[in-house]
Design a protein around this motif. Structure first.
Motif, PDB file in Angstrom:
ATOM      1  N   LYS A 103       0.799  -1.217   0.000  1.00 17.92           N
ATOM      2  CA  LYS A 103       0.000   0.000   0.000  1.00 17.92           C
ATOM      3  C   LYS A 103       0.835   1.273   0.000  1.00 17.92           C
ATOM      4  CE  LYS A 103      -4.042  -2.087   2.139  1.00 17.92           C
ATOM      5  NZ  LYS A 103      -4.871  -2.206   3.350  1.00 17.92           N
ATOM      6  N   ALA A 104       2.093   1.186   0.421  1.00 16.54           N
ATOM      7  CA  ALA A 104       2.945   2.373   0.412  1.00 16.54           C
ATOM      8  C   ALA A 104       3.348   2.780  -0.995  1.00 16.54           C
ATOM      9  CB  ALA A 104       4.195   2.137   1.260  1.00 16.54           C
ATOM     10  N   GLY A 105       3.300   1.845  -1.948  1.00 19.48           N
ATOM     11  CA  GLY A 105       3.649   2.176  -3.323  1.00 19.48           C
ATOM     12  C   GLY A 105       5.132   2.331  -3.563  1.00 19.48           C
ATOM     13  N   ILE A 106       5.958   1.810  -2.654  1.00 17.22           N
ATOM     14  CA  ILE A 106       7.411   1.844  -2.847  1.00 17.22           C
ATOM     15  C   ILE A 106       7.815   0.570  -3.562  1.00 17.22           C
ATOM     16  CG2 ILE A 106       9.646   2.007  -1.692  1.00 17.22           C
ATOM     17  CD1 ILE A 106       8.251   3.374   0.620  1.00 17.22           C
ATOM     18  N   THR A 107       8.718   0.657  -4.522  1.00 20.25           N
ATOM     19  CA  THR A 107       8.953  -0.483  -5.403  1.00 20.25           C
ATOM     20  C   THR A 107      10.223  -1.266  -5.123  1.00 20.25           C
ATOM     21  OG1 THR A 107       9.987   0.999  -7.002  1.00 20.25           O
ATOM     22  CG2 THR A 107       7.638   0.555  -7.280  1.00 20.25           C
ATOM     23  N   THR A 108      11.022  -0.880  -4.123  1.00 16.66           N
ATOM     24  CA  THR A 108      12.238  -1.632  -3.843  1.00 16.66           C
ATOM     25  C   THR A 108      12.423  -1.804  -2.341  1.00 16.66           C
ATOM     26  OG1 THR A 108      13.706   0.290  -3.703  1.00 16.66           O
ATOM     27  CG2 THR A 108      13.365  -0.671  -5.890  1.00 16.66           C
ATOM     28  N   VAL A 109      13.102  -2.866  -1.973  1.00 15.90           N
ATOM     29  CA  VAL A 109      13.465  -3.078  -0.580  1.00 15.90           C
ATOM     30  C   VAL A 109      14.336  -1.929  -0.090  1.00 15.90           C
ATOM     31  CG1 VAL A 109      14.824  -4.548   0.960  1.00 15.90           C
ATOM     32  CG2 VAL A 109      13.225  -5.574  -0.646  1.00 15.90           C
ATOM     33  N   ASP A 121       6.357  14.964   1.954  1.00 14.99           N
ATOM     34  CA  ASP A 121       5.982  14.297   0.701  1.00 14.99           C
ATOM     35  C   ASP A 121       4.789  13.400   0.988  1.00 14.99           C
ATOM     36  OD1 ASP A 121       5.884  12.655  -1.636  1.00 14.99           O
ATOM     37  OD2 ASP A 121       7.251  11.251  -0.654  1.00 14.99           O
ATOM     38  N   VAL A 122       3.771  13.469   0.141  1.00 14.90           N
ATOM     39  CA  VAL A 122       2.586  12.627   0.285  1.00 14.90           C
ATOM     40  C   VAL A 122       2.458  11.730  -0.934  1.00 14.90           C
ATOM     41  CG1 VAL A 122       0.085  12.567   0.543  1.00 14.90           C
ATOM     42  CG2 VAL A 122       1.412  14.395   1.649  1.00 14.90           C
ATOM     43  N   ASP A 123       2.347  10.423  -0.714  1.00 16.25           N
ATOM     44  CA  ASP A 123       2.163   9.450  -1.789  1.00 16.25           C
ATOM     45  C   ASP A 123       0.764   8.856  -1.695  1.00 16.25           C
ATOM     46  OD1 ASP A 123       4.820   9.986  -2.238  1.00 16.25           O
ATOM     47  OD2 ASP A 123       5.547   8.081  -1.437  1.00 16.25           O
ATOM     48  N   LEU A 124       0.158   8.614  -2.846  1.00  8.87           N
ATOM     49  CA  LEU A 124      -1.193   8.078  -2.898  1.00  8.87           C
ATOM     50  C   LEU A 124      -1.189   6.798  -3.714  1.00  8.87           C
ATOM     51  CD1 LEU A 124      -4.185   8.722  -2.126  1.00  8.87           C
ATOM     52  CD2 LEU A 124      -4.403   9.706  -4.419  1.00  8.87           C
ATOM     53  N   THR A 125      -1.818   5.758  -3.168  1.00  5.33           N
ATOM     54  CA  THR A 125      -1.918   4.476  -3.855  1.00  5.33           C
ATOM     55  C   THR A 125      -3.364   4.001  -3.848  1.00  5.33           C
ATOM     56  OG1 THR A 125       0.317   3.827  -3.189  1.00  5.33           O
ATOM     57  CG2 THR A 125      -1.147   2.076  -3.875  1.00  5.33           C
ATOM     58  N   GLY A 126      -3.859   3.612  -4.998  1.00  4.80           N
ATOM     59  CA  GLY A 126      -5.200   3.066  -5.098  1.00  4.80           C
ATOM     60  C   GLY A 126      -5.183   1.766  -5.873  1.00  4.80           C
ATOM     61  N   SER A 127      -6.050   0.822  -5.487  1.00  2.00           N
ATOM     62  CA  SER A 127      -6.092  -0.458  -6.186  1.00  2.00           C
ATOM     63  C   SER A 127      -7.521  -0.971  -6.235  1.00  2.00           C
ATOM     64  CB  SER A 127      -5.192  -1.495  -5.505  1.00  2.00           C
ATOM     65  OG  SER A 127      -5.694  -1.847  -4.237  1.00  2.00           O
ATOM     66  N   VAL A 128      -7.784  -1.824  -7.211  1.00  2.91           N
ATOM     67  CA  VAL A 128      -9.069  -2.481  -7.324  1.00  2.91           C
ATOM     68  C   VAL A 128      -8.828  -3.946  -7.655  1.00  2.91           C
ATOM     69  CG1 VAL A 128      -9.280  -1.754  -9.746  1.00  2.91           C
ATOM     70  CG2 VAL A 128     -11.305  -2.550  -8.512  1.00  2.91           C
ATOM     71  N   LYS A 129      -9.436  -4.816  -6.877  1.00  2.00           N
ATOM     72  CA  LYS A 129      -9.305  -6.255  -7.090  1.00  2.00           C
ATOM     73  C   LYS A 129     -10.444  -6.697  -8.002  1.00  2.00           C
ATOM     74  CE  LYS A 129      -8.753 -10.617  -4.587  1.00  2.00           C
ATOM     75  NZ  LYS A 129      -8.703 -11.261  -3.248  1.00  2.00           N
ATOM     76  N   VAL A 130     -10.124  -6.929  -9.258  1.00  4.74           N
ATOM     77  CA  VAL A 130     -11.139  -7.301 -10.236  1.00  4.74           C
ATOM     78  C   VAL A 130     -11.732  -8.657  -9.890  1.00  4.74           C
ATOM     79  CG1 VAL A 130     -11.593  -7.710 -12.685  1.00  4.74           C
ATOM     80  CG2 VAL A 130      -9.970  -5.936 -11.988  1.00  4.74           C
ATOM     81  N   PHE A 166      -6.798 -10.971 -10.666  1.00  9.10           N
ATOM     82  CA  PHE A 166      -6.267  -9.718 -11.173  1.00  9.10           C
ATOM     83  C   PHE A 166      -6.538  -8.575 -10.191  1.00  9.10           C
ATOM     84  CE2 PHE A 166      -7.134 -12.223 -14.979  1.00  9.10           C
ATOM     85  CZ  PHE A 166      -5.935 -12.107 -15.663  1.00  9.10           C
ATOM     86  N   THR A 167      -5.500  -7.792  -9.952  1.00  9.40           N
ATOM     87  CA  THR A 167      -5.622  -6.553  -9.194  1.00  9.40           C
ATOM     88  C   THR A 167      -4.892  -5.455  -9.957  1.00  9.40           C
ATOM     89  OG1 THR A 167      -5.705  -7.716  -7.076  1.00  9.40           O
ATOM     90  CG2 THR A 167      -5.138  -5.383  -7.013  1.00  9.40           C
ATOM     91  N   PHE A 168      -5.561  -4.334 -10.169  1.00  5.56           N
ATOM     92  CA  PHE A 168      -4.942  -3.202 -10.843  1.00  5.56           C
ATOM     93  C   PHE A 168      -4.702  -2.086  -9.821  1.00  5.56           C
ATOM     94  CE2 PHE A 168      -7.279  -5.453 -14.141  1.00  5.56           C
ATOM     95  CZ  PHE A 168      -6.305  -5.570 -15.126  1.00  5.56           C
ATOM     96  N   TYR A 169      -3.604  -1.367  -9.991  1.00  2.14           N
ATOM     97  CA  TYR A 169      -3.292  -0.309  -9.038  1.00  2.14           C
ATOM     98  C   TYR A 169      -2.642   0.881  -9.729  1.00  2.14           C
ATOM     99  CZ  TYR A 169       1.496  -2.209  -9.175  1.00  2.14           C
ATOM    100  OH  TYR A 169       2.728  -2.651  -9.577  1.00  2.14           O
ATOM    101  N   MET A 170      -2.702   2.003  -9.042  1.00  2.00           N
ATOM    102  CA  MET A 170      -2.055   3.225  -9.512  1.00  2.00           C
ATOM    103  C   MET A 170      -1.408   3.916  -8.315  1.00  2.00           C
ATOM    104  SD  MET A 170      -3.604   6.671 -11.344  1.00  2.00           S
ATOM    105  CE  MET A 170      -4.277   7.308  -9.820  1.00  2.00           C
ATOM    106  N   ASN A 171      -0.193   4.393  -8.517  1.00  2.00           N
ATOM    107  CA  ASN A 171       0.525   5.139  -7.493  1.00  2.00           C
ATOM    108  C   ASN A 171       0.797   6.550  -7.988  1.00  2.00           C
ATOM    109  OD1 ASN A 171       0.686   2.677  -6.164  1.00  2.00           O
ATOM    110  ND2 ASN A 171       2.770   2.252  -6.874  1.00  2.00           N
ATOM    111  N   VAL A 172       0.559   7.504  -7.120  1.00  2.00           N
ATOM    112  CA  VAL A 172       0.984   8.880  -7.394  1.00  2.00           C
ATOM    113  C   VAL A 172       2.005   9.226  -6.314  1.00  2.00           C
ATOM    114  CG1 VAL A 172       0.304  11.265  -7.762  1.00  2.00           C
ATOM    115  CG2 VAL A 172      -1.293   9.418  -8.314  1.00  2.00           C
ATOM    116  N   ILE A 173       3.260   9.278  -6.700  1.00  2.00           N
ATOM    117  CA  ILE A 173       4.343   9.569  -5.764  1.00  2.00           C
ATOM    118  C   ILE A 173       4.587  11.076  -5.757  1.00  2.00           C
ATOM    119  CG2 ILE A 173       6.707   8.996  -5.096  1.00  2.00           C
ATOM    120  CD1 ILE A 173       4.750   6.625  -5.183  1.00  2.00           C
ATOM    121  N   ASN A 174       4.672  11.648  -4.574  1.00  2.00           N
ATOM    122  CA  ASN A 174       4.770  13.104  -4.404  1.00  2.00           C
ATOM    123  C   ASN A 174       3.524  13.764  -4.998  1.00  2.00           C
ATOM    124  OD1 ASN A 174       5.586  15.696  -3.842  1.00  2.00           O
ATOM    125  ND2 ASN A 174       7.452  15.620  -5.093  1.00  2.00           N
ATOM    126  N   LEU A 175       2.395  13.417  -4.405  1.00  2.00           N
ATOM    127  CA  LEU A 175       1.088  13.856  -4.890  1.00  2.00           C
ATOM    128  C   LEU A 175       1.002  15.370  -5.048  1.00  2.00           C
ATOM    129  CD1 LEU A 175      -1.941  13.142  -5.473  1.00  2.00           C
ATOM    130  CD2 LEU A 175      -2.313  13.438  -3.002  1.00  2.00           C
TER     131      LEU A 175
END
Length: 969
Positions: free
Chosen positions: A94-100, A908-917, A921-930
């Motif tokens: 949910k944080a939308g960060i892509t690396t360890v 910095d504010v990050d926004l993550t949204g997802s929908v479980k079809v 399948f789950t689709f998501y979108m991240n807005v980093i530094n909203l």
């Protein structure tokens, strides 16, 4: 065969033969293999800092108890006497960060000395590392499944060893446990600041994949990411599980010219600062050559110029300034100025990561389990660079280079406009037709295997081993070969007047690519046995004993051993050793409300370092809703190979003291000095440090005290105070300020120190020279003390059956970060300033760091907002400038010491949204530094132009979008 060679051969044979062994026996994960306990969530047991793992496969069934980082025993909760932060898969996604790497470096306890990948010109270029408590990366131990791995082959600042987080697989991470407490008694000498334990999934079935693409709002920095994991077999059904996982990620470069002010320029005059552009003051160095009549003291030696010019500077090309350079004039003559930041600056290097991991787990019987893991990971960081300068100080001083009157064939030099008058020409020039670049390609090959289980009445065991080899291929372009430069100048083969006329052959001869390779190794075997001895009122008294044997090596050879390459820095670290350890732990639930834990470890290093590290902790639960906890521990850190026998030359920005500036034409003001010759401007001063085989280990004393409160099932919070003191801190040139003061006529030069003077100032040839290098050994400085408070909170609500609201927050408040360079010096408090300057890339020690994540799940929909906060700080650095007063000099180093003396806070504010079809399948979108928050101005940070990449990298990149899908088949 030596003991270390025998161990390496045994381990490698064991890992290679493990598939055969698995058929009839068992190997199991390291102690932290088990799943999360079945318990009500608390701020201590749940993630209190958002981080990332690829949203993915569920692991095996929960076992009801776990082994938590920092203890040998299984338990039903993570609320140990030590504070532990658990970064779970849900909040990671949910944080939308892509690396360890980004996940771990986002925790609030990460502070000064942390290494961002964006710092591509540092000694640890191409890497990323965490620095818990600001004790630098060599005091934080990074584990994978409770086992060590090979260090990055390069040392941070040429001194500190660390694990590169960029080479840790992302797709199969189950959780990350961060022990924010001294852990030398459990894990070894280099765990003074704490432990990061990255725990991989032990069971995956089915097919899981992720595809993701992203781009910044400005249209650059494109990201592509893909993972694929295939697993088969269920432990509780088939008795085995096997999976293989692959992943790929590419991040495009972001250039400074594609960002606005002030990230695209060194000219801050529009807001009251200085113009530090190349060539802004004559004489200056740009891609348009300038020359002035001078002298050559030794015929045939182009480096033997006197340093004094006998006439004004002029642009060599008859057509004037060319390319992106523009005319500038001054008392010393005419020249050109150039915005090299816009021309060549990089905010984000290009990065490509990929790897593959195979993992097998076997349930041998109902009391034992085994595992085998093999992985290969590669991380490549490519950074375009600027042109090389004909004038350099390291490792060969070419600042007094001249163009001779006659070429080697006896003809007048066509590059020297003063040749007809019989005068050599001093020259300033950057080779605009030879651009630099650096490519760091890191590889890590790792295998591990283990077995654990139970036997008899209350006995458990765990045996595991690992072999890890890391090698780093470095390719660097844009450095000048001294012999080729000498030949080009003496023969006239390089056209300085009009560089566009030079052939590719001429350029390649001047600047051949430099290829080097550095390696590191870690081979280790360890074993633990535990026993429940007898019952106490609160439960069984447990005893655990263990031992380990490891071999570690580093081979980072000198890239420029023959001093043939101009501008290529010298650093080296070569060595190997074995370490034998024995350790124990006792856990005594004296009462149902009181748990006491004691542990100790003895480490023997091949160099002769022998040290016992004790630790004691207690947790008191007077009522069910409140637990009080605390620990006390001792630790030590053995010197690294670089500190024992290596060498390094590092550079930071500095200005000569006012007393010297006055002798170079400056005018005294109420706040210092201003004006004068270009010699008075901010410049790069070098610190040349060599290893000391007699250096002592660092010692530490740590204690924590905290409380865990859970008044209801939906609310919990923690608060922990920490206090760490290190003595005999190993530092490069801790008395450098004293040496500089002595050089400038105020004090006595410390023993073992010397100062190399710069070339003379052509405008004031009879004035004293400023310091060019401070030469010193690595030494045990007096002490470092830091203290602070960690706080976290967790709220979990279910206002409706299919609606869940979760709010998590964590913050770290640093009370003090005290350092003194020697026993006779007072402590200086670095907290809230841009210190420690030399050891932290100018990142500083902000007093506050924190993050707050709010997430709502409603049926198939999920929306999460995560805010990150770092407080402002004063742009002064006592360790570099000897003062905490802006009037004494801010890190910016400009003519106005108060300019940019305070760096603003950043949110910095990050926004993550997802929908479980559906289930697949789950689709998501991240807005980093909203909010597209802009990184605050930090002109004194030398890791980037006008901002701090350690804490505010996303503020220079700007708003970024990512779109992706998770697939389960």
């Amino acid at each position: 065969m030596t003991n270390s060679s025998a161990l390496r051969a045994l381990l490698r044979c064991g890992v290679a033969a493990a598939p055969v062994v698995l058929a009839g026996s068992a190997f199991l994960t390291a102690p932290a293999f088990a799943q999360d306990a079945q318990q009500a969530p608390t701020a201590a047991s749940q993630d209190t800092s958002p981080a990332q793992s690829t949203p993915a496969p569920t692991a095996g069934q929960a076992t009801g108890d776990i082994v938590v980082t920092g203890t040998l025993f299984r338990r039903t909760d993570t609320e140990t006497p030590s504070p532990v932060t658990v970064l779970t898969a849900d909040a990671l996604q949910k944080a939308g960060i892509t690396t360890v790497s980004d996940a771990i470096r986002s925790i609030s306890a990460d502070s000064s000395g942390s290494i961002p990948t964006a710092f591509s010109s540092g000694f640890g270029a191409g890497s990323s590392a965490v620095s818990l408590r600001g004790l630098t990366v060599n005091s934080t131990l990074t584990l994978i499944d409770g086992l060590r791995t090979a260090n990055y082959p390069l040392s941070d600042d040429g001194q500190r060893s660390f694990v590169d987080l960029n080479t840790v697989p992302d797709a199969i991470v189950d959780r990350v446990e961060v022990l924010k407490d001294g852990a030398s008694s459990s894990y070894g000498a280099d765990a003074i600041g704490g432990v990061v334990n990255i725990i991989m999934k032990k069971e995956i079935t089915g097919v899981y994949g992720t595809v993701e693409g992203g781009v910044s709002q400005r249209g650059d920095g494109g990201e592509q990411r893909a993972t694929l994991t295939l697993g088969t077999g269920k432990l509780n059904d088939k008795g085995y599980n096997f999976y293989i996982s692959g992943e790929y990620q590419h991040d495009g470069a972001i250039y400074a010219r594609n960002r606005g002010f002030p990230f695209n320029t060194a000219d801050l005059t529009s807001i009251g600062g200085d113009n530090n552009q190349a060539g802004s003051v004559v004489p200056g160095t740009t891609t348009s050559a300038i020359v002035a009549p001078s002298q050559q003291l030794t015929p045939g030696n182009i480096l033997s110029g006197s340093g004094v010019v006998t006439g004004p500077w002029q642009v060599l090309n008859p057509n004037g300034c060319t390319g992106t350079t523009t005319p500038v004039s001054g008392a010393a003559g005419n020249g050109c100025t150039q915005n090299t930041v816009a021309d060549y600056g990089v905010i984000q290097p290009e990065q490509t990561r990929f790897g593959v991991t195979a993992h097998a787990t076997v349930q041998v019987n109902d009391r034992s389990q085994a595992y085998l893991l093999a992985s290969y990971f590669q991380n490549e960081v490519f950074t375009p660079g600027g042109p090389p300068s004909i004038r350099s100080t390291n490792p060969i001083n070419t600042q007094n280079i001249v163009l001779p009157v006659l070429l080697s064939n006896g003809q007048l030099n066509p590059n020297n406009p003063f040749a007809a008058a019989g005068q050599p020409a001093a020259i300033r020039y950057s080779f605009g037709d030879i651009l630099g670049s650096s490519d760091y390609k890191s590889h890590v090959l790792r295998g591990s295997a283990g077995i654990d289980g139970a036997f008899g009445d209350g006995w458990t065991y765990s045996v595991s081993g690992t072999v890890a080899h890391s090698w780093l291929d470095i390719t660097q372009n844009g450095y000048l070969n001294l012999a080729a430069l000498t030949n080009a100048v003496n023969t006239g083969s390089y056209n300085f007047v009009d560089p566009t006329q030079n052939t590719a052959a001429v350029r390649s001869a001047l600047s051949p690519a430099v290829h080097t390779q550095a390696t590191s190794d870690l081979d280790m075997i360890q074993g633990v046995i535990t026993k429940s001895l007898f019952q106490l009122p609160g439960g069984p008294l447990q005893l655990g004993v263990g031992g380990s044997f490891r071999y570690e090596a580093q081979n980072d050879p000198n890239q420029n051993p023959n001093l043939t390459t101009i501008g290529l820095n010298q650093y080296t670290a070569v060595g190997h050793r074995t370490v034998e350890s024995g350790y124990f732990e006792i856990n005594a639930p004296v009462l149902t409300s009181l748990e006491i834990n004691g542990s100790g470890r003895f480490d023997h290093y091949e160099e002769g370092y022998n040290k016992f590290s004790p630790k004691i902790g207690a947790k008191f639960t007077p009522i069910k809703q409140v637990a009080i906890r605390g620990t006390f521990s001792k630790g030590f850190r053995a010197p690294s190979f670089a500190e024992l026998s290596g060498s390094v030359i590092g550079f930071t920005s500095a200005k000569p003291p006012c007393s010297l500036q006055l002798q170079h034409g400056a005018t005294a003001t109420a706040t210092g000095c201003t004006g004068g010759s270009a010699y008075n401007q901010s410049y790069s001063i070098g610190f040349a440090t060599v290893g000391d085989p007699n250096i002592k280990p660092e010692l530490s004393t740590s204690f924590t005290a905290g409380v865990v409160v859970q008044p209801t099932r939906w609310l919990s919070f923690t608060a922990d105070y920490y206090n760490i003191k290190k003595t005999d801190v190993i530092s490069g040139g801790p008395l450098s300020n004293q040496a500089l003061a002595a050089y400038y006529g105020n004090g006595t030069m410390p023993a073992g120190y010397s100062v190399t003077p710069d070339v003379i100032d052509p405008a004031y040839p009879n004035a004293p020279a400023r310091a060019l290098f401070v030469n010193s050994p690595f030494a045990n400085a007096a002490a470092l003390k830091t203290s602070g408070i960690d706080a976290s909170a967790l709220v979990t609500l279910k206002p409706a059956p299919d609606v869940k609201f979760t709010s998590r927050a964590e913050a770290t408040y640093i009370l003090h970060y005290l350092f003194k360079s020697s026993a006779d010096q007072p402590y200086s408090d670095f907290v809230g300033t841009q210190a420690p300057y030399i050891t932290s890339s100018g990142a500083g020690t902000p007093q506050w760091r924190g993050n707050w994540q709010n997430s709502i799940d409603a049926g198939p929909y999920s929306l999460t907002a995560t805010a990150y906060y770092v407080s402002g700080y004063k742009a002064v650095a006592y360790d570099q400038f000897g003062t905490t007063d802006c009037n004494g000099g801010s890190t910016y180093g400009g003519s106005d010491p108060n300019f940019n003396c305070h760096v603003r806070r950043f949110i910095d504010v990050d926004l993550t949204g997802s929908v479980k079809v559906n289930d697949r399948f789950t689709f998501y979108m991240n807005v980093i530094n909203l909010t597209d928050a802009k990184a605050p101005l930090n002109g004194g940070n030398y890791a980037a132009t006008n901002y701090n990449p350690t804490y505010t990298q996303i503020g220079a990149i700007g708003r970024t979008f990512r779109f992706g899908a998770n697939i389960h088949l």
